[in-house]
Design a protein around this motif. Structure first.
Motif: not given
Length: 349
Positions: A84, A155, A311
């Motif tokens: 991420a 993430l 997400a």
């Protein structure tokens, strides 16, 4: 955005133990047409990091051959599939509006174009990954998650663990109201399987042990089987009508012992071999009950797009077990190998 000429990274130059992970100052990767350059905010660890480093994947016809995820590795290799970060530059032909956006990288290298392509390579094995300050990726493989309520650490846990979990659930055709068995429930994929299956409206029966049982239950499992006791007997007691879908990252003896627990038309989905890859089972339990054993390697582009929607909506809440700085990659992998944690281990370059 200004991009330096060099960066810190951790590479492997050969297969081996944690000692082959070597910090290095290397050139920032050059952008090719259609690629983006991502400044890594967080990179999560996976069992594939250990097995790629060890060369433990074997090859068709030679299961003990030293190999990366899908074949020989080009050394030196920067590990790390789960990234991420923020896009800092784009190559020719890539969408310039991505610059500055917070993204998650789909680490899969696919066999074709299209939403149902199969992964045949992996960032961190077949191409350089995120154990570094910067990484390149094809523009079509980065997903804008700027608006997600999840942290960068959370993430970063998604691509391999949650991507693998969603691939298993999709290939196993899990439906609302079905009973699902999750093995290895305290690991990154296990927690992901519990959360996604629960969100699908399934009844979740998980296998775990010791102090991890309470955390697995908190993650959403309706019932937890203690693997330190007779697993089959406990599953029969908890699900006397049988299991519709088994989501299995352990394999080994569990496959042979567990197949008779499937209901008519049940599906046993395997995406790992923590308990051993040499499996024996009674094939009559397969064909007489229209059961299926399904292999599942990661996800398709369509699966990954579904995951990114979850997400952005914050419908999944990854569990972070520990964080390490990049220069402690060896220690982070050693911690992962001990399997004493619940959730995911993350490094921050």
């Amino acid at each position: 955005m200004d991009v330096p000429g060099t960066m810190r990274a951790v590479r492997i130059a050969e297969h081996g133990g944690p000692e082959v992970l070597q910090p290095a100052e290397v050139a920032v990767p050059e952008l090719r047409a259609g690629e983006v350059l991502v400044r890594v905010a967080a990179v999560a660890l996976n069992n594939t990091d250990l097995w790629t480093r060890e060369g433990a994947y074997g090859r068709p016809g030679d299961p003990k051959a030293l190999s990366g995820w899908r074949g020989p590795i080009g050394f030196p290799r920067i590990q790390g599939a789960d990234v991420a970060g923020r896009v800092v530059a784009v190559g020719s032909g890539a969408d310039e509006s991505l610059v500055g956006r917070r993204v998650v990288v789909d680490p899969a290298i696919y066999d074709s174009e299209g939403p149902d392509a199969n992964p045949v390579g992996l960032m961190g094995s077949e191409r350089d990954g995120g154990y570094a300050e910067y990484v390149t990726a094809p523009a079509e493989r980065v997903h804008d998650v700027t608006e997600s309520p999840l942290t960068d650490d959370q993430l970063a846990t998604l691509p391999t663990a949650y991507g693998t979990a969603l691939g298993m659930i999709e290939r196993g055709r899990l439906r609302e109201g079905e009973t699902v068995l999750v093995s290895g429930a305290s690991g990154g994929v296990g927690i992901a399987l519990i959360q996604i299956a629960r969100a699908r409206g399934a009844r979740v029966l998980a296998i775990s042990s010791g102090s991890k049982i309470d955390v697995v239950r908190e993650a959403g499992a309706h019932d937890v089987v203690d693997r330190a006791r007779d697993v089959v007997e406990q599953i029969r007691a908890a699900a006397p009508e049988g299991i519709d879908v088994a989501l299995d990252v352990v394999a080994g003896d569990l496959v042979g012992e567990g197949l008779p627990l499937l209901r008519e038309g049940g599906r046993w989905v395997v995406a790992g071999a923590l308990g051993g890859y040499d499996v024996t089972f009674d094939v009559r339990r397969l064909y007489l009950h229209n059961a299926q054993v399904i292999g599942s390697a990661m996800h398709t582009p369509a699966h990954f797009a579904l995951l990114m929607d979850l997400a952005r909506q914050g419908r999944i809440r990854p569990v972070i077990a520990a964080t390490f700085p990049l220069d402690q990659a060896a220690e982070a992998q050693e911690e992962l190998a001990l399997r004493g944690h619940v959730g995911k281990i993350v490094m921050r370059p």
